[in-house]
Design an enzyme around this catalytic site. Sequence first.
Site, PDB file in Angstrom:
ATOM      1  CE  LYS A   1     -10.557  37.927  -1.031  1.00 15.53           C
ATOM      2  NZ  LYS A   1     -11.410  38.159   0.095  1.00 15.53           N
TER       3      LYS A   1
ATOM      4  CB  VAL B   1     -17.471  36.295   4.641  1.00 18.69           C
ATOM      5  CG1 VAL B   1     -18.104  36.967   3.431  1.00 18.69           C
ATOM      6  CG2 VAL B   1     -15.961  36.428   4.578  1.00 18.69           C
TER       7      VAL B   1
ATOM      8  CB  CYS C   1      -7.398  35.894   3.969  1.00 22.81           C
ATOM      9  SG  CYS C   1      -8.974  35.884   4.796  1.00 22.81           S
TER      10      CYS C   1
ATOM     11  N   GLY D   1      -0.110  36.301   8.378  1.00 22.14           N
ATOM     12  CA  GLY D   1      -0.741  35.009   8.650  1.00 22.14           C
ATOM     13  C   GLY D   1      -2.232  35.144   8.442  1.00 22.14           C
TER      14      GLY D   1
ATOM     15  CD  GLU E   1     -14.459  38.835   2.287  1.00 24.15           C
ATOM     16  OE1 GLU E   1     -14.247  39.942   2.852  1.00 24.15           O
ATOM     17  OE2 GLU E   1     -13.680  37.876   2.341  1.00 24.15           O
ATOM     18  CG  PHE E   2     -12.356  43.597  -1.419  1.00 23.82           C
ATOM     19  CD1 PHE E   2     -11.331  42.894  -2.037  1.00 23.82           C
ATOM     20  CD2 PHE E   2     -13.476  43.935  -2.168  1.00 23.82           C
ATOM     21  CE1 PHE E   2     -11.414  42.537  -3.374  1.00 23.82           C
ATOM     22  CE2 PHE E   2     -13.571  43.588  -3.514  1.00 23.82           C
ATOM     23  CZ  PHE E   2     -12.542  42.890  -4.119  1.00 23.82           C
TER      24      PHE E   2
ATOM     25  CG  LEU F   1       4.500  49.734   2.312  1.00 17.79           C
ATOM     26  CD1 LEU F   1       5.019  51.069   1.788  1.00 17.79           C
ATOM     27  CD2 LEU F   1       5.272  48.586   1.647  1.00 17.79           C
TER      28      LEU F   1
ATOM     29  NE  ARG G   1      -8.996  46.551   6.909  1.00 20.04           N
ATOM     30  CZ  ARG G   1      -8.775  47.694   7.573  1.00 20.04           C
ATOM     31  NH1 ARG G   1      -7.576  47.983   8.007  1.00 20.04           N
ATOM     32  NH2 ARG G   1      -9.757  48.546   7.809  1.00 20.04           N
TER      33      ARG G   1
HETATM   34  C1  UGA Z   1      -7.205  40.191   4.308  1.00 21.22           C
HETATM   35  C2  UGA Z   1      -7.406  41.419   3.408  1.00 21.22           C
HETATM   36  O1  UGA Z   1      -6.761  42.558   3.976  1.00 21.22           O
HETATM   37  C3  UGA Z   1      -8.897  41.714   3.203  1.00 21.22           C
HETATM   38  O2  UGA Z   1      -9.059  42.795   2.283  1.00 21.22           O
HETATM   39  C4  UGA Z   1      -9.579  40.454   2.655  1.00 21.22           C
HETATM   40  O3  UGA Z   1     -10.965  40.646   2.474  1.00 21.22           O
HETATM   41  C5  UGA Z   1      -9.367  39.299   3.639  1.00 21.22           C
HETATM   42  O4  UGA Z   1      -7.941  39.081   3.775  1.00 21.22           O
HETATM   43  C6  UGA Z   1     -10.037  38.070   3.077  1.00 21.22           C
HETATM   44  O5  UGA Z   1      -9.617  37.593   2.029  1.00 21.22           O
HETATM   45  O6  UGA Z   1     -11.038  37.642   3.647  1.00 21.22           O
HETATM   46  P1  UGA Z   1      -7.249  39.765   6.955  1.00 21.22           P
HETATM   47  O7  UGA Z   1      -6.640  38.435   6.637  1.00 21.22           O
HETATM   48  O8  UGA Z   1      -8.420  39.834   7.863  1.00 21.22           O
HETATM   49  O9  UGA Z   1      -7.697  40.525   5.605  1.00 21.22           O
HETATM   50  O10 UGA Z   1      -6.110  40.655   7.655  1.00 21.22           O
HETATM   51  P2  UGA Z   1      -5.077  41.776   7.208  1.00 21.22           P
HETATM   52  O11 UGA Z   1      -5.367  43.013   7.941  1.00 21.22           O
HETATM   53  O12 UGA Z   1      -4.985  41.872   5.741  1.00 21.22           O
HETATM   54  O13 UGA Z   1      -3.703  41.164   7.777  1.00 21.22           O
HETATM   55  C7  UGA Z   1      -3.167  39.934   7.290  1.00 21.22           C
HETATM   56  C8  UGA Z   1      -1.820  39.637   7.908  1.00 21.22           C
HETATM   57  O14 UGA Z   1      -0.847  40.558   7.424  1.00 21.22           O
HETATM   58  C9  UGA Z   1      -1.771  39.755   9.438  1.00 21.22           C
HETATM   59  O15 UGA Z   1      -1.042  38.660   9.953  1.00 21.22           O
HETATM   60  C10 UGA Z   1      -1.037  41.046   9.690  1.00 21.22           C
HETATM   61  O16 UGA Z   1      -0.308  41.036  10.895  1.00 21.22           O
HETATM   62  C11 UGA Z   1      -0.100  41.095   8.495  1.00 21.22           C
HETATM   63  N1  UGA Z   1       0.343  42.454   8.123  1.00 21.22           N
HETATM   64  C12 UGA Z   1      -0.553  43.368   7.672  1.00 21.22           C
HETATM   65  C13 UGA Z   1       1.699  42.780   8.178  1.00 21.22           C
HETATM   66  O17 UGA Z   1       2.562  41.956   8.562  1.00 21.22           O
HETATM   67  N2  UGA Z   1       2.091  44.033   7.788  1.00 21.22           N
HETATM   68  C14 UGA Z   1       1.212  44.967   7.340  1.00 21.22           C
HETATM   69  O18 UGA Z   1       1.641  46.092   6.996  1.00 21.22           O
HETATM   70  C15 UGA Z   1      -0.149  44.625   7.273  1.00 21.22           C
END
Ligand code: UGA
Length: 432
Positions: free
Chosen positions: A204, A11, A260, A257, A151-152, A250, A154
């Site tokens: 958040k 971040v 976050c 995992g 922050e949001f 979805l 990814r």
């Molecule tokens: C997440 C949030 O999306 C961000 O907005 C936030 O800022 C961040 O946490 C944080 O709190 O710092 P991140 O953990 O980097 O971001 O990754 P994501 O893209 O959200 O994915 C999280 C997990 O969900 C991954 O393991 C991914 O494989 C899984 N996922 C995601 C699914 O199984 N299905 C989906 O449709 C989307």
Amino acid sequence: MKLTIIGTGYVGLVTGACFAEVGHSVICVDNDLKKVELLRGGGIPIYEPGLEDLVKRNVASGSLSFTGSTAEGVEKSDVVFIAVPTPPQPDGSVDLSYIERVARDIAGAMTSYKIVVDKSTVPVKTGEKVAETIKRYCKAKVDFDVVSNPEFLREGFAVEDLMKPDRIVVGVGSQRPAAAMRELYAPFNAPIIVTDINSAELIKHAANSFLALKISYINAISIICEASGANVEEVANGMGMDARIGRRFLNAGLGFGGSCFPKDLSAFIKIADTLGYDFQLLKEVQHINADQMERFVKKLTDTLWVLKDKKIGVLGLAFKQNTDDVRMSPAIDLCQRLLKEGAAIRVFDPQAMTKAKGVLPPGPTTTYVAEMNEVATGCDALVVATEWPEFKLLDLDRARHAMTHPILFDGRNLFDPAEMEKRGWVYKSVGR
Ligand code: UGA
């Protein structure tokens, strides 16, 4: 504007680089002096698309610099961001000791008005504690404001998310810091939502928990799809076209995992409990997520019967695509389960091999394969564990001939079931 960012993790570093890119003068502070040296020399401690260029360019232009001294950062800046880790504790609550330490350090170094902005993900009411702490430890008796600015971003898309945000949330206790925060974020041309501090902190946790809920929801639907012969992807597409629902997050699969969602869910459940609410809905989100892995492993054992002494190729180790991060990675969890059952694994990830070596047990049962198309050699089955788009380019015919039998368990639904069948594979995915 002159800014300091304390903590150069995902971040802090990405935020600092993006603020510098839009014209602010940014000092990034970290107490890890080796990291400071690395960054000064143009090295980047994490893999994040686009970040290296951004850091190098802004270091060269002089708008981004690194130091180990909080006092120097505080002295030279008007706005000081806190972006330090807030790791989970065994009971699910958040360890706020890094935040508290930094608040004291800032207080000790303040000699004029400062805006202290919390960017770390924290439980609601942390801003109040930060303000109390600064007041208590500031000897100079100068004015300050505390702001919450979650922050949001990814991982894997952090630069993009920061440069083109959907919205910017700013929680303030008075109007004075709100104007400065608007000026700071003006170059990003995004809607700015100004709230009270508690609401910003809650936004958040509420947003991350909702996204995790969306994933668990579609994973629960995937179970019904498998039992009824429906296709979860088509269900998700049909649901997602309703603008009130949206297609993103979805995607059914091995579950979520990373550093976050799992942490934030536990923290939010804990905070709710402290505030007198039993957040059962989110407990079920956790339960479905854990169950999804169990179901996937059962698919493997139902097909392969005994895993002991089987050779299994695993594509993907990172917790998702575009990152080298393996923290709380479902792919690593899966590898550990396979090893525990006595299987030997051949693994590949485009970025996360080095970090995986630090968490998977060493020994001859894990082979790190340098090339994606070599993974299948001699395997009894292949598994897709991370949604890297390049896995779609796997040479399926080559893999089929290299294996004892062509079986693919797709934990991220990357391939088309009809096409795989046509090409002679035994193909099992999630909810299809
Ligand atoms: C997440 C949030 O999306 C961000 O907005 C936030 O800022 C961040 O946490 C944080 O709190 O710092 P991140 O953990 O980097 O971001 O990754 P994501 O893209 O959200 O994915 C999280 C997990 O969900 C991954 O393991 C991914 O494989 C899984 N996922 C995601 C699914 O199984 N299905 C989906 O449709 C989307």
